[in-house]
Scaffold this motif. Structure first.
Motif, PDB file in Angstrom:
ATOM      1  N   LEU A 159       0.822  -1.217   0.000  1.00 21.49           N
ATOM      2  CA  LEU A 159       0.000   0.000   0.000  1.00 21.49           C
ATOM      3  C   LEU A 159       0.857   1.269   0.000  1.00 21.49           C
ATOM      4  O   LEU A 159       0.320   2.373   0.094  1.00 21.49           O
ATOM      5  N   ARG A 160       2.172   1.119  -0.048  1.00 19.60           N
ATOM      6  CA  ARG A 160       3.134   2.236  -0.048  1.00 19.60           C
ATOM      7  C   ARG A 160       3.073   3.050   1.257  1.00 19.60           C
ATOM      8  O   ARG A 160       3.204   4.273   1.244  1.00 19.60           O
ATOM      9  N   ILE A 161       2.857   2.341   2.348  1.00 15.94           N
ATOM     10  CA  ILE A 161       2.852   2.957   3.672  1.00 15.94           C
ATOM     11  C   ILE A 161       4.200   2.651   4.319  1.00 15.94           C
ATOM     12  O   ILE A 161       4.584   1.483   4.439  1.00 15.94           O
ATOM     13  N   THR A 162       4.916   3.682   4.731  1.00 13.55           N
ATOM     14  CA  THR A 162       6.232   3.515   5.339  1.00 13.55           C
ATOM     15  C   THR A 162       6.077   3.071   6.793  1.00 13.55           C
ATOM     16  O   THR A 162       5.412   3.754   7.580  1.00 13.55           O
ATOM     17  N   VAL A 163       6.669   1.931   7.123  1.00 13.91           N
ATOM     18  CA  VAL A 163       6.655   1.435   8.503  1.00 13.91           C
ATOM     19  C   VAL A 163       8.066   1.051   8.910  1.00 13.91           C
ATOM     20  O   VAL A 163       8.840   0.553   8.094  1.00 13.91           O
ATOM     21  N   LYS A 164       8.396   1.311  10.184  1.00 15.28           N
ATOM     22  CA  LYS A 164       9.729   0.986  10.692  1.00 15.28           C
ATOM     23  C   LYS A 164       9.849  -0.482  11.068  1.00 15.28           C
ATOM     24  O   LYS A 164      10.921  -1.049  11.005  1.00 15.28           O
ATOM     25  N   ASN A 165       8.754  -1.059  11.532  1.00 16.12           N
ATOM     26  CA  ASN A 165       8.776  -2.475  11.902  1.00 16.12           C
ATOM     27  C   ASN A 165       7.351  -3.023  11.953  1.00 16.12           C
ATOM     28  O   ASN A 165       6.387  -2.323  11.628  1.00 16.12           O
ATOM     29  N   ALA A 166       7.218  -4.264  12.387  1.00 17.48           N
ATOM     30  CA  ALA A 166       5.920  -4.941  12.405  1.00 17.48           C
ATOM     31  C   ALA A 166       4.944  -4.301  13.391  1.00 17.48           C
ATOM     32  O   ALA A 166       3.730  -4.319  13.155  1.00 17.48           O
TER      33      ALA A 166
END
Length: 194
Positions: A159-166
């Motif tokens: 979804l092109r959402i930036t996440v640092k981790n789970a």
């Protein structure tokens, strides 16, 4: 533009700020680490960091920029399991519990206390509910915790959402599932009528 704050509460809490009127790629994510030596200190730490997170969204007129908060519902039971411990007399099997499961209720209680103090509407969402909404499946046999986390990160990337981790990825899932909740729909209807 209703903004939902999704929270995956743990000693490292993932959060996601989801503006339901903006593109999914604009979801902002981050982490809050509960500091301290025991459950009470960690609860105090997460409470203070929630205050900072909420107040950081204030606009120039002092209005909070969060309209609704969703948090993963903590487990309502503590599961015991058998563990083998080595002693001088040989292996001994004993029943034990995961101490982190007990700590989650303290952390959730601290967060809910801060949310209530700011009079923000909120809901708890069971993990099976947000996973079904966000990932398209609830509990599946053979899926372990690491697999669920990996799938959440992959979904965010798709979804092109930036996440640092789970933890942040799961917070995205919680926020997106909150948009479909009855409580959020009531909030939206009430605002439209006002």
């Amino acid at each position: 533009m209703p903004v939902i704050l999704g929270l995956d509460i743990a000693t490292v809490t993932g959060f996601a700020l989801y503006d339901t009127d903006a593109s999914l790629s604009s979801i902002k994510t981050g982490l809050i680490k509960a500091e301290g030596n025991d459950a009470e200190q960690k609860a105090a730490s997460i409470a203070m960091q929630m205050v900072k997170l909420i107040t950081s969204t204030k606009d120039s007129e002092g209005r909070i920029g969060i309209d609704f908060i969703a948090l993963e519902q903590p487990m309502r039971n503590v599961v015991s399991f058998k563990k083998t411990r080595q002693t001088l007399a040989g292996p001994v099997e004993e029943n034990t519990i995961n101490p982190n499961a007990l700590q989650l209720s303290s952390l959730s209680g601290a967060v809910v206390g801060i949310i209530a103090a700011y009079r923000l509407p909120w809901v708890t969402i069971p993990s099976s509910t947000w996973r079904k909404h966000f990932l398209g499946m609830g509990r599946s046999p053979g899926f372990d915790r690491a697999a669920w986390k990996r799938v959440a990160v992959e979904r965010c990337r798709a979804l092109r959402i930036t996440v640092k981790n789970a933890d942040a990825a799961e917070a995205v899932g919680i926020a997106m599932a909150a948009e479909a909740s009855q409580e959020f729909r009531y909030l939206k209807v009430g605002r439209a009528a006002a």
